[in-house]
Design a protein around this motif. Structure first.
Motif, short mmCIF file in Angstrom:
data_model
loop_
_atom_site.label_atom_id
_atom_site.label_comp_id
_atom_site.label_asym_id
_atom_site.label_seq_id
_atom_site.Cartn_x
_atom_site.Cartn_y
_atom_site.Cartn_z
N GLY A 220 52.79 51.98 -11.08
CA GLY A 220 53.22 50.75 -11.75
C GLY A 220 54.72 50.61 -11.87
N ALA A 221 55.47 51.34 -11.04
CA ALA A 221 56.92 51.36 -11.18
C ALA A 221 57.59 50.04 -10.81
N TYR A 222 56.92 49.21 -10.01
CA TYR A 222 57.53 47.94 -9.61
C TYR A 222 57.19 46.78 -10.55
N ASP A 223 56.31 47.00 -11.52
CA ASP A 223 55.99 45.94 -12.47
C ASP A 223 57.22 45.55 -13.27
N THR A 224 57.45 44.28 -13.43
CA THR A 224 58.59 43.65 -14.12
C THR A 224 59.91 43.85 -13.37
N ASN A 225 59.84 44.34 -12.13
CA ASN A 225 61.02 44.41 -11.28
C ASN A 225 61.26 43.01 -10.69
N HIS A 226 62.20 42.87 -9.76
CA HIS A 226 62.47 41.54 -9.21
C HIS A 226 63.07 41.62 -7.81
N PHE A 227 63.06 40.47 -7.13
CA PHE A 227 63.76 40.32 -5.86
C PHE A 227 65.18 39.88 -6.19
N PHE A 228 66.11 40.81 -6.10
CA PHE A 228 67.48 40.49 -6.51
C PHE A 228 68.25 39.78 -5.41
N ARG A 229 67.72 39.84 -4.19
CA ARG A 229 68.42 39.28 -3.04
C ARG A 229 67.44 38.48 -2.19
N VAL A 230 67.78 37.23 -1.90
CA VAL A 230 66.97 36.41 -0.99
C VAL A 230 67.93 35.67 -0.07
N GLU B 42 77.14 36.53 -4.18
CA GLU B 42 77.90 37.51 -4.96
C GLU B 42 78.31 38.63 -4.00
N GLY B 43 79.54 38.57 -3.53
CA GLY B 43 80.00 39.51 -2.51
C GLY B 43 79.25 39.28 -1.21
N ILE B 44 78.62 40.33 -0.68
CA ILE B 44 77.87 40.19 0.57
C ILE B 44 76.44 39.72 0.33
N PHE B 45 76.04 39.65 -0.96
CA PHE B 45 74.64 39.35 -1.28
C PHE B 45 74.43 37.87 -1.58
N VAL B 46 73.33 37.33 -1.04
CA VAL B 46 72.85 36.00 -1.40
C VAL B 46 71.70 36.22 -2.38
N MET B 47 71.86 35.72 -3.61
CA MET B 47 70.94 36.05 -4.69
C MET B 47 70.33 34.78 -5.28
N PRO B 48 69.06 34.83 -5.69
CA PRO B 48 68.45 33.64 -6.32
C PRO B 48 69.09 33.36 -7.68
N ARG B 49 69.28 32.09 -7.98
CA ARG B 49 69.87 31.73 -9.28
C ARG B 49 68.92 32.07 -10.42
N ASP B 50 67.64 31.85 -10.19
CA ASP B 50 66.64 32.17 -11.19
C ASP B 50 65.89 33.43 -10.76
N ARG B 51 65.63 34.29 -11.70
CA ARG B 51 65.00 35.58 -11.42
C ARG B 51 63.62 35.37 -10.77
N ILE B 52 63.40 36.00 -9.63
CA ILE B 52 62.08 36.02 -8.99
C ILE B 52 61.44 37.36 -9.34
N GLU B 53 60.58 37.31 -10.32
CA GLU B 53 60.05 38.55 -10.90
C GLU B 53 58.74 38.99 -10.25
N ILE B 54 58.59 40.29 -10.14
CA ILE B 54 57.32 40.90 -9.78
C ILE B 54 56.60 41.13 -11.11
N ILE B 55 55.73 40.20 -11.46
CA ILE B 55 55.08 40.25 -12.77
C ILE B 55 54.22 41.50 -12.89
N SER B 56 53.41 41.74 -11.89
CA SER B 56 52.55 42.93 -11.88
C SER B 56 52.16 43.25 -10.44
N THR B 57 51.63 44.43 -10.24
CA THR B 57 51.19 44.86 -8.92
C THR B 57 49.87 45.62 -9.05
N TYR B 58 49.15 45.70 -7.95
CA TYR B 58 47.97 46.58 -7.94
C TYR B 58 47.72 47.07 -6.52
#
Length: 236
Positions: A70-80, A179-195
């Motif tokens: 469950g380590a990726y739960d509540t994580n996010h895609f910081f770069r898109v 932000e620097g070399i990264f293109v990042m979403p303005r709104d957080r794209i969260e990984i709500i849960s995984t299974y």
């Protein structure tokens, strides 16, 4: 009548053949996959991932174990970065919820670079993130949003997305900032849960139903053909 009978026999054979083909254990995967699949339930929709068995075995098993814990739960895609990558943040620092002791045990483990010249970076493949050291990957990885041959033999390709392309397109259409070399979403794209689930569990049930339907249809067509023969050829 004869033509009608031939059509019925052909339809019965076709129904059975289609059901059989739908259940054959093959697909468009060039690499053998592990049995497990991982589903990410994100704020943009679901994504299903599969992992290569032999191409990058250490990386595949490490990432899969992180998902099991469950380590990726509540994580996010910081770069898109449209046409390039959608990158998941490192679980250490990327999650909203703190890691517990069980997750911490392997959260900082590193994996070696596992580069294979025959496996390329194309849309939908999973590529391990790292620092300058090729053996510094921990938990951040990317889903490719396009072909990226300049990454081949430099970053480990360890799996592929098997469902959720519409979710990736939703991500690509999100408003971004640089932000620097990264293109990042303005709104957080969260990984709500995984299974984690076993591959083919749902398909097995679909195959059983398809075969039952095909058998029922073939039986019905056979009965209809027998009735036609009886009417046209009485006494036989």
């Amino acid at each position: 009548a004869r033509r009608h009978g031939m059509r019925l026999r052909a339809a019965a054979r076709l129904a059975a053949l289609l059901a059989l083909v739908a259940c054959l254990p093959f697909g468009a995967h060039a690499q053998e996959l592990l049995d497990e699949r991982v589903v990410l339930q994100t704020t943009k929709g679901n994504i299903e991932l599969a992992f290569y068995k032999d191409v990058a075995p250490v990386t595949s098993r490490h990432i899969l174990e992180l998902f099991r814990r469950g380590a990726y739960d509540t994580n996010h895609f910081f770069r898109v970065d449209k046409g390039f990558v959608a990158q998941v943040a490192d679980v250490v620092g990327g999650r909203r919820a703190p890691l517990d002791a069980f997750q911490e045990e392997i959260a900082r483990d590193t994996v070696p670079g596992e580069f294979q010249p025959t496996v390329v970076h194309r849309r939908g493949t999973l590529s391990m993130g790292r620092y300058d050291d090729p053996d510094s990957g921990t938990s951040s990885f990317s889903i490719l949003l396009g072909n990226a041959p300049h990454l081949d033999n430099k970053y480990t390709v360890f799996g592929e997305m098997v469902a959720g392309d519409e979710t990736l397109r939703e991500m690509e259409n999100a408003e971004t900032r640089r932000e620097g070399i990264f293109v990042m979403p303005r709104d957080r794209i969260e990984i709500i849960s995984t299974y984690v689930k076993r591959a083919g569990a749902a398909k097995d049930a679909d195959c059983v139903k398809a075969l039952e339907d095909a058998t029922h249809r073939a039986d019905g067509l056979a009965m209809e053909l027998a009735e036609i023969r009886q009417r046209r050829l009485p006494g036989r």
